[in-house]
Design an enzyme around this catalytic site. Structure first.
Site, PDB file in Angstrom:
ATOM      1  N   ASP A 190      15.780   8.504  94.140  1.00 23.24           N
ATOM      2  CA  ASP A 190      15.026   9.525  94.885  1.00 23.24           C
ATOM      3  C   ASP A 190      15.403   9.402  96.351  1.00 23.24           C
ATOM      4  OD1 ASP A 190      13.213   9.464  93.220  1.00 23.24           O
ATOM      5  OD2 ASP A 190      11.743   8.952  94.453  1.00 23.24           O
ATOM      6  N   ASP A 257       7.937   8.106  85.878  1.00 21.43           N
ATOM      7  CA  ASP A 257       8.768   7.090  85.527  1.00 21.43           C
ATOM      8  C   ASP A 257       8.086   5.414  84.437  1.00 21.43           C
ATOM      9  OD1 ASP A 257       6.851   6.822  86.203  1.00 21.43           O
ATOM     10  OD2 ASP A 257       7.106   5.839  88.612  1.00 21.43           O
ATOM     11  N   MET A 283      11.207   3.915 102.766  1.00 23.17           N
ATOM     12  CA  MET A 283      10.828   4.999 102.192  1.00 23.17           C
ATOM     13  C   MET A 283      10.367   6.530 103.287  1.00 23.17           C
ATOM     14  SD  MET A 283       8.327   7.560  99.226  1.00 23.17           S
ATOM     15  CE  MET A 283       7.035   7.721 100.489  1.00 23.17           C
ATOM     16  N   HIS A 286       6.401  10.797 104.275  1.00 27.58           N
ATOM     17  CA  HIS A 286       6.674  12.150 103.762  1.00 27.58           C
ATOM     18  C   HIS A 286       5.184  12.661 103.267  1.00 27.58           C
ATOM     19  CE1 HIS A 286       6.769  11.606  99.092  1.00 27.58           C
ATOM     20  NE2 HIS A 286       7.791  10.666  99.770  1.00 27.58           N
ATOM     21  N   ARG A 288       3.438  15.003  99.672  1.00 28.71           N
ATOM     22  CA  ARG A 288       3.307  15.458  98.918  1.00 28.71           C
ATOM     23  C   ARG A 288       3.781  16.704  98.727  1.00 28.71           C
ATOM     24  NH1 ARG A 288       1.443  13.509  94.516  1.00 28.71           N
ATOM     25  NH2 ARG A 288      -0.370  12.028  95.293  1.00 28.71           N
TER      26      ARG A 288
HETATM   27  N1  UDH Z   1      11.329  15.727  95.226  1.00 29.80           N
HETATM   28  C1  UDH Z   1      11.647  16.626  95.569  1.00 29.80           C
HETATM   29  N2  UDH Z   1      11.328  17.814  95.781  1.00 29.80           N
HETATM   30  C2  UDH Z   1      10.377  17.938  95.569  1.00 29.80           C
HETATM   31  C3  UDH Z   1       9.087  16.503  94.966  1.00 29.80           C
HETATM   32  C4  UDH Z   1      10.315  15.881  94.976  1.00 29.80           C
HETATM   33  O1  UDH Z   1      13.071  16.357  95.874  1.00 29.80           O
HETATM   34  O2  UDH Z   1       9.342  18.947  96.365  1.00 29.80           O
HETATM   35  C5  UDH Z   1      12.180  14.028  94.947  1.00 29.80           C
HETATM   36  C6  UDH Z   1      12.647  13.429  95.657  1.00 29.80           C
HETATM   37  O3  UDH Z   1      14.004  13.335  95.543  1.00 29.80           O
HETATM   38  C7  UDH Z   1      11.703  12.332  95.694  1.00 29.80           C
HETATM   39  C8  UDH Z   1      11.161  11.980  94.246  1.00 29.80           C
HETATM   40  O4  UDH Z   1      11.622  13.089  93.428  1.00 29.80           O
HETATM   41  O5  UDH Z   1      11.771  11.504  95.960  1.00 29.80           O
HETATM   42  C9  UDH Z   1      10.138  11.929  94.055  1.00 29.80           C
HETATM   43  O6  UDH Z   1       8.886  12.150  94.135  1.00 29.80           O
HETATM   44  P1  UDH Z   1       8.080  11.763  95.549  1.00 29.80           P
HETATM   45  O7  UDH Z   1       8.664  11.408  96.978  1.00 29.80           O
HETATM   46  O8  UDH Z   1       7.600  13.412  96.093  1.00 29.80           O
HETATM   47  O9  UDH Z   1       7.245  10.525  94.785  1.00 29.80           O
HETATM   48  P2  UDH Z   1       6.161   9.583  95.943  1.00 29.80           P
HETATM   49  O10 UDH Z   1       5.736   8.909  94.747  1.00 29.80           O
HETATM   50  O11 UDH Z   1       5.521  10.456  96.458  1.00 29.80           O
HETATM   51  O12 UDH Z   1       7.003   9.199  97.014  1.00 29.80           O
HETATM   52  C10 UDH Z   1       4.234  10.541  96.757  1.00 29.80           C
HETATM   53  C11 UDH Z   1       2.852  11.455  97.295  1.00 29.80           C
HETATM   54  C12 UDH Z   1       2.181  11.225  97.580  1.00 29.80           C
HETATM   55  C13 UDH Z   1       2.358  11.165  98.936  1.00 29.80           C
HETATM   56  C14 UDH Z   1       0.899  10.464  99.897  1.00 29.80           C
HETATM   57  C15 UDH Z   1       1.789  10.599 101.711  1.00 29.80           C
HETATM   58  N3  UDH Z   1       0.725   9.717 102.502  1.00 29.80           N
HETATM   59 MN    MN Z   2       8.827  10.028  98.258  1.00 35.35          MN
END
Ligand code: UDH
Ligand code: MN
Length: 353
Positions: A190, A257, A283, A286, A288
């Site tokens: 990621d 996943d 991390m 960020h 969503r």
């Molecule tokens: N990614 C991108 N662009 C996007 C979406 C996802 O590059 O528009 C890639 C990126 O490598 C990222 C990965 O996909 O690290 C996983 O997506 P994510 O980081 O959005 O997943 P995560 O589980 O986030 O970290 C969940 C979003 C919840 C945010 C809640 C805020 N408190």
């Molecule tokens: Mn993320």
């Protein structure tokens, strides 16, 4: 007894020699690395004492006359352990380039004074996270160079505004990366996760797929649930192909996943995990992303993994390659991956089951 022993000149010589050797080791590598050398990954790391991620890189100043004759050691002698990581200012590409003078176009690096023992491709699924990508490149390049790997970084960029599909981008990354080199290890990474300890080696376990981001700060440095396989993982090309890669059918956030973890087992493999003390990641905070909304069909899809994994994956991968180019710090692969199928109607739901 001791007196009679020390009378013997041979014993005394050995004693003096071993003392001098130990002092030399301490002098050259510092106490912590001798300690970690002796006790390996299982020693207690102190994450309140961190090092700059660019420490020790000058050791790699190449000598154009030197002939590389030996493989790099199994364990790099210049690792530092916990890394200082801050996210308050995003470094510019120019700055990252200046600090990584020996990274070649495409984000390639090969140790200059020894042959890299391991060949690692880092593959990043990506869209619209420019500042995250810069931050990751700033930390990852020196981290991997200190591990003395032969490596390259591939960014797989989903073009357009259709729903994001992380697992499909990773499949594409593997297919494309394997055109460039005979990689020993594929690290699926990621863009927003920064490793905290350079003893967390970016190499594969020959026996089973490895989950590397076992301790993320956002989950209080523990696993959110037992089967978690998100974030960063490492698979050999053989392992990846044996499980038919990742699913192409998860559009939006979540589920892919868990599907991956399940198909690993269905393919007769098991999962190994980096110990929590070592698999630590920060991390970049960020929200969503738009275009990556939660996938509400994921539980239905997961019910069918057992039935579908042989038909959905590398052998069904379809996409349009828009460009493939060597940026100074990474290889960029831009693709059109199509879009999510329309939501199933009541009638087609009955047909499926
Ligand atoms: N990614 C991108 N662009 C996007 C979406 C996802 O590059 O528009 C890639 C990126 O490598 C990222 C990965 O996909 O690290 C996983 O997506 P994510 O980081 O959005 O997943 P995560 O589980 O986030 O970290 C969940 C979003 C919840 C945010 C809640 C805020 N408190
Ligand atoms: Mn993320």
């Amino acid at each position: 007894m001791l007196l009679t022993r020390t009378d013997k000149p041979y014993f005394l010589m050995c004693l003096v020699f071993s003392q001098v050797l130990f002092i030399l080791l301490l002098y050259r590598r510092g106490t912590s690395s001798v300690f970690h050398g002796l006790f390996g990954a299982y020693s207690a790391w102190d994450y309140s004492k961190t090092h700059d991620v660019y420490t020790n890189l000058s050791v790699f100043i190449p000598d154009p006359e030197a002939v590389r004759s030996l493989y790099c050691p199994v364990s790099s002698p210049i690792l530092v352990g916990p890394i200082t990581i801050t996210f308050n200012k995003t470094p510019s590409l120019k700055k990252i380039q200046l600090k990584n003078r020996y990274v070649k176009p495409g984000g390639y690096f090969s140790p200059r004074h020894c042959y890299g023992r391991y060949r690692t491709a880092v593959i990043i699924p990506y869209r619209n996270r420019e500042s995250h990508l810069r931050t990751l490149l700033y930390y990852l390049h020196p981290f991997l160079q200190r591990q003395q790997l032969h490596y390259a970084i591939f960014v797989v960029h989903q073009a357009g505004n259709a729903t994001f599909n992380r697992a499909k981008l990773l499949n594409i990354g593997v297919r494309e990366a394997l055109r460039y080199d005979d990689w020993d290890c594929l690290i699926l990474h990621d863009v927003d996760l920064v490793p905290e300890n350079d003893y967390n080696l970016y190499i594969c376990d020959e026996n089973c797929p490895k989950h590397m981001s076992s301790a993320m700060d956002k989950f209080q440095y523990s696993l959110p649930y037992w089967a978690y396989f998100g974030g960063v993982s490492a698979l050999t090309p053989d392992q990846f192909m044996k499980m038919n890669g990742f699913p192409n059918t998860y559009w939006g956030w979540g589920g892919e996943d868990d599907d991956i973890a399940m198909r690993i087992r269905l393919a007769g493999l098991s999962i190994t995990r980096t110990p929590l003390i070592l698999g630590r990641y920060k991390m970049i905070p960020h929200d969503r992303d738009t275009g990556n909304e939660e996938n509400s069909y994921r539980y239905g899809l997961l019910k069918n993994t057992r039935r579908n994994w042989r038909d959905d994956g590398m052998n069904s991968l379809a996409f349009r390659l828009l460009s493939r180019d060597s940026a100074p710090l990474y290889t960029n692969i831009t693709v059109d991956i199509g879009e999510a199928p329309p939501p199933p109607t009541q009638a087609s739901k009955w047909l499926v089951f």
